[in-house]
Design an enzyme around this catalytic site. Structure first.
Site, PDB file in Angstrom:
ATOM      1  N   ARG A 211       0.905  -0.620   0.213  1.00 57.25           N
ATOM      2  CA  ARG A 211      -0.292  -0.169  -0.129  1.00 57.25           C
ATOM      3  C   ARG A 211       0.752   1.694  -0.069  1.00 57.25           C
ATOM      4  NH1 ARG A 211      -3.964  -2.465  -1.710  1.00 57.25           N
ATOM      5  NH2 ARG A 211      -5.397  -3.104  -0.070  1.00 57.25           N
TER       6      ARG A 211
ATOM      7  N   HIS B 140      -1.539   0.473  -9.851  1.00 52.75           N
ATOM      8  CA  HIS B 140      -1.921  -0.081  -8.615  1.00 52.75           C
ATOM      9  C   HIS B 140      -2.458  -1.193  -9.367  1.00 52.75           C
ATOM     10  CE1 HIS B 140      -3.883  -0.148  -4.962  1.00 52.75           C
ATOM     11  NE2 HIS B 140      -3.733  -1.961  -5.002  1.00 52.75           N
TER      12      HIS B 140
HETATM   13  C1  OXD Z   1      -6.057  -5.542  -3.393  1.00 55.19           C
HETATM   14  C2  OXD Z   1      -5.614  -4.068  -4.197  1.00 55.19           C
HETATM   15  O1  OXD Z   1      -6.399  -5.249  -1.842  1.00 55.19           O
HETATM   16  O2  OXD Z   1      -5.943  -4.375  -5.611  1.00 55.19           O
HETATM   17  O3  OXD Z   1      -6.512  -6.581  -3.764  1.00 55.19           O
HETATM   18  O4  OXD Z   1      -4.423  -3.634  -3.958  1.00 55.19           O
END
Ligand code: OXD
Length: 307
Positions: A222, A270
């Site tokens: 993250r 992402h």
């Molecule tokens: C998830 C993401 O948590 O795409 O699936 O980051």
């Protein structure tokens, strides 16, 4: 009984269509067109609107529209005893393994250098003597599959987690000191951690300074794992030499963000491993059925642990 999709930043129409196709007649609703809220017993959430949970009195369980549950667990309106699940299909781990292996190889073989050579019509033949040593922060399902994929390329793999336990083939570390030791040992440091109060900001100036000169940081966890300002100073100091980032504190990454222009940062949007719509819909329906039968949702997490 109705299922609510509350994921304003995602393609909710496609998900609703897929759910309706797979389960004709099911009562599927999409926020904000949610109808009578007391009829909703299951919700699929991703960046759900503020205050949503306090408006759903009949909710029996919630699932994240993905593997990470940090966005649900940090919601102040989440009832403490509400079961929380996640949708992590079989493709999630293999896609992550493919991404990390590809990015490790890109760094190790210096493909950006070959692209510059090509632009300059320069024939610069070289290949590294040894495979890189890779360190994985986190040893969940995605990290384990990533470790196996790297090992198939003869890459020595280290791992770090709370317990210090992992596959026999991985050299494991734990604790704050163990993390710094691992960072100092590896050529590529990969963050695959869930976001919790303990892991927020875990990649900071101190850890980056411990990395080898020229090493590579890959963050697919993250954005909040990384102290973004610290990375810019660390790259200036050459530790690490390159960063490959798939996740950011603010997504989409704002156009004015200094990461976009940085010559030693590679950005992907992402996409390292995302739960695709068809897979998400099948898993969500299975999870909903389980909840209706009095069972826990698929991939139930422990809120106190954070994953
Ligand atoms: C998830 C993401 O948590 O795409 O699936 O980051």
């Amino acid at each position: 009984m109705a299922l609510l999709i509350a994921a304003p930043t995602r393609d909710t129409d496609e998900l609703a269509e897929t759910l309706n196709r797979l389960e004709p007649g099911a009562d599927i609703r999409v926020w904000p067109d949610a109808g009578e809220l007391s009829e909703i017993d299951f919700a699929i959430c991703w960046k759900q609107p503020e205050g949503l949970f306090s408006r759903l009195p009949g909710l029996k369980a919630v699932t994240s529209l993905g593997a990470g549950v940090d966005g649900i667990l940090k919601d102040p309106d989440l009832p403490r005893d509400l079961p929380v699940g996640r949708l992590a299909g079989p493709r999630l781990a293999s896609n992550m393994a493919a991404y990390v292996t590809a990015m490790t190889t890109l760094h190790w073989r210096d493909f950006p250098g070959f692209m510059k050579d090509q632009a300059a019509r320069r024939w610069n033949q070289w290949a590294p003597e040894h495979p890189p040593v890779v360190g994985l922060m986190g040893m969940g399902e995605m990290a384990r599959m990533t470790a196996s994929a790297l090992e198939a390329l003869d890459t020595p793999v280290h791992g770090w987690n709370r317990s210090g336990k992992g596959p026999d083939t991985v050299t494991m570390h734990s604790g704050d000191r163990g993390l710094v030791e691992m960072a100092a040992t590896v050529d590529v440091l990969v963050c695959l951690l869930p976001l919790t109060d303990q892991t927020r900001g875990i990649i900071h100036a101190g850890l980056l300074a411990a990395m080898k000169p020229g090493a590579c940081l890959i963050n697919t966890g993250r954005g909040e794992h990384l102290v973004e300002a610290d990375l810019l100073s660390a790259l200036d100091a050459g530790r690490p030499g390159r960063a490959i980032l798939d996740v950011f504190s603010t997504e989409p990454l704002p156009e004015s963000h200094p990461f976009w222009q940085h010559p030693r940062i590679l950005i992907t949007p992402h996409c390292a491993s995302i739960t695709l719509t068809e897979e998400a819909a099948r898993l969500a329906l299975e999870s909903w059925r389980r909840v209706q039968a009095g069972k826990p949702p698929l991939g139930q997490v422990e809120p106190d642990r954070g994953y």
